[in-house]
Design an enzyme around this catalytic site. Structure first.
Site, mmCIF file in Angstrom:
data_model
loop_
_atom_site.group_PDB
_atom_site.id
_atom_site.type_symbol
_atom_site.label_atom_id
_atom_site.label_comp_id
_atom_site.label_asym_id
_atom_site.label_seq_id
_atom_site.Cartn_x
_atom_site.Cartn_y
_atom_site.Cartn_z
ATOM 1 N N ASP A 28 47.137 118.144 6.197
ATOM 2 C CA ASP A 28 45.786 118.689 6.031
ATOM 3 C C ASP A 28 45.289 118.400 4.612
ATOM 4 O OD1 ASP A 28 44.144 121.294 7.587
ATOM 5 O OD2 ASP A 28 43.605 120.727 5.533
ATOM 6 N N HIS A 90 36.675 130.173 13.976
ATOM 7 C CA HIS A 90 37.034 129.479 12.740
ATOM 8 C C HIS A 90 37.300 127.989 12.918
ATOM 9 C CE1 HIS A 90 38.519 129.272 8.580
ATOM 10 N NE2 HIS A 90 38.028 130.482 8.447
ATOM 11 N N HIS A 97 43.216 120.530 17.503
ATOM 12 C CA HIS A 97 44.282 120.352 16.512
ATOM 13 C C HIS A 97 45.094 121.624 16.369
ATOM 14 C CE1 HIS A 97 40.588 121.661 14.437
ATOM 15 N NE2 HIS A 97 41.377 122.336 13.627
ATOM 16 N N HIS A 99 47.467 123.574 13.680
ATOM 17 C CA HIS A 99 47.907 123.663 12.292
ATOM 18 C C HIS A 99 49.374 124.111 12.285
ATOM 19 C CE1 HIS A 99 43.753 124.035 10.394
ATOM 20 N NE2 HIS A 99 43.458 124.454 11.624
HETATM 21 P P1 5GP Z 1 39.794 124.197 11.744
HETATM 22 O O1 5GP Z 1 39.122 125.267 10.923
HETATM 23 O O2 5GP Z 1 38.812 123.356 12.525
HETATM 24 O O3 5GP Z 1 40.893 124.754 12.610
HETATM 25 O O4 5GP Z 1 40.542 123.270 10.695
HETATM 26 C C1 5GP Z 1 40.168 121.973 10.388
HETATM 27 C C2 5GP Z 1 41.127 121.465 9.320
HETATM 28 O O5 5GP Z 1 40.911 120.087 9.145
HETATM 29 C C3 5GP Z 1 40.944 122.138 7.962
HETATM 30 O O6 5GP Z 1 42.156 122.763 7.574
HETATM 31 C C4 5GP Z 1 40.570 120.974 7.041
HETATM 32 O O7 5GP Z 1 41.135 121.078 5.752
HETATM 33 C C5 5GP Z 1 41.102 119.771 7.787
HETATM 34 N N1 5GP Z 1 40.347 118.554 7.529
HETATM 35 C C6 5GP Z 1 38.996 118.384 7.614
HETATM 36 N N2 5GP Z 1 38.663 117.124 7.329
HETATM 37 C C7 5GP Z 1 39.816 116.457 7.075
HETATM 38 C C8 5GP Z 1 40.101 115.108 6.696
HETATM 39 O O8 5GP Z 1 39.240 114.263 6.563
HETATM 40 N N3 5GP Z 1 41.418 114.798 6.514
HETATM 41 C C9 5GP Z 1 42.420 115.709 6.684
HETATM 42 N N4 5GP Z 1 43.680 115.304 6.477
HETATM 43 N N5 5GP Z 1 42.180 116.998 7.017
HETATM 44 C C10 5GP Z 1 40.892 117.368 7.214
#
Ligand code: 5GP
Length: 139
Positions: A28, A90, A97, A99
């Site tokens: 991330d 969130h 995805h 985490h």
């Molecule tokens: P969500 O809130 O949608 O569950 O989490 C999305 C995650 O994607 C966040 O933790 C954010 O830091 C990560 N993220 C967003 N854009 C990118 C990117 O371009 N590259 C990487 N490696 N992570 C990303």
């Protein structure tokens, strides 16, 4: 199309930790703790409920392996697997995805608010039956 599709296509770089025909995992970009890893299907679906059984099985097969590798590499002994669906829950990137978030000795990692209620037995029976009736294979 989300930014994760561009990462899958190699149009945007990532720190890749695992890849196969159906799954990609990478660090991330804004980690909650060192080793914070994202595990994604290559199938372009926004939320988990939309995912095909094939992609779901492929993720399920490798997710524990990736968790083990993250723990081994970071030395963490505790971790959370978080999977957000919908902006209200969130989700910021609308491509499924998971985490994998190590919990460090100094408390870094996922913070959780857990406003637990109490399950009424009659309401629980009714709701469980309703949900059970809706469990069907994905496409
Ligand atoms: P969500 O809130 O949608 O569950 O989490 C999305 C995650 O994607 C966040 O933790 C954010 O830091 C990560 N993220 C967003 N854009 C990118 C990117 O371009 N590259 C990487 N490696 N992570 C990303």
């Amino acid at each position: 199309m989300s930014i994760f599709t561009k990462i899958i296509r190699g149009e945007i770089p990532c720190h890749r930790v695992y890849e196969d025909e159906h799954v990609l995992a990478f660090l991330d970009i804004a980690p909650l703790s060192p080793g914070h890893t994202l595990v994604i299907p290559k199938e372009e679906k926004a939320t988990l409920d939309e995912l095909s059984d094939e992609s779901a099985a492929a993720i399920g097969r490798v997710l524990p392996r990736i968790c083990r590798a993250v723990m081994q590499a970071t030395g963490a002994t505790a971790y959370n697997v978080l999977q957000n669906n919908g902006a209200a829950a969130h989700q910021a990137v609308f491509h499924v995805h998971f985490h994998v978030i190590p919990k460090t000795a100094d408390g870094r990692g996922l913070g959780i608010g857990w406003n637990a209620g109490r399950l009424d037995p009659a309401a629980g029976r009714e709701l469980a039956a309703k949900i059970a009736a809706g469990v069907t294979p994905g496409r």
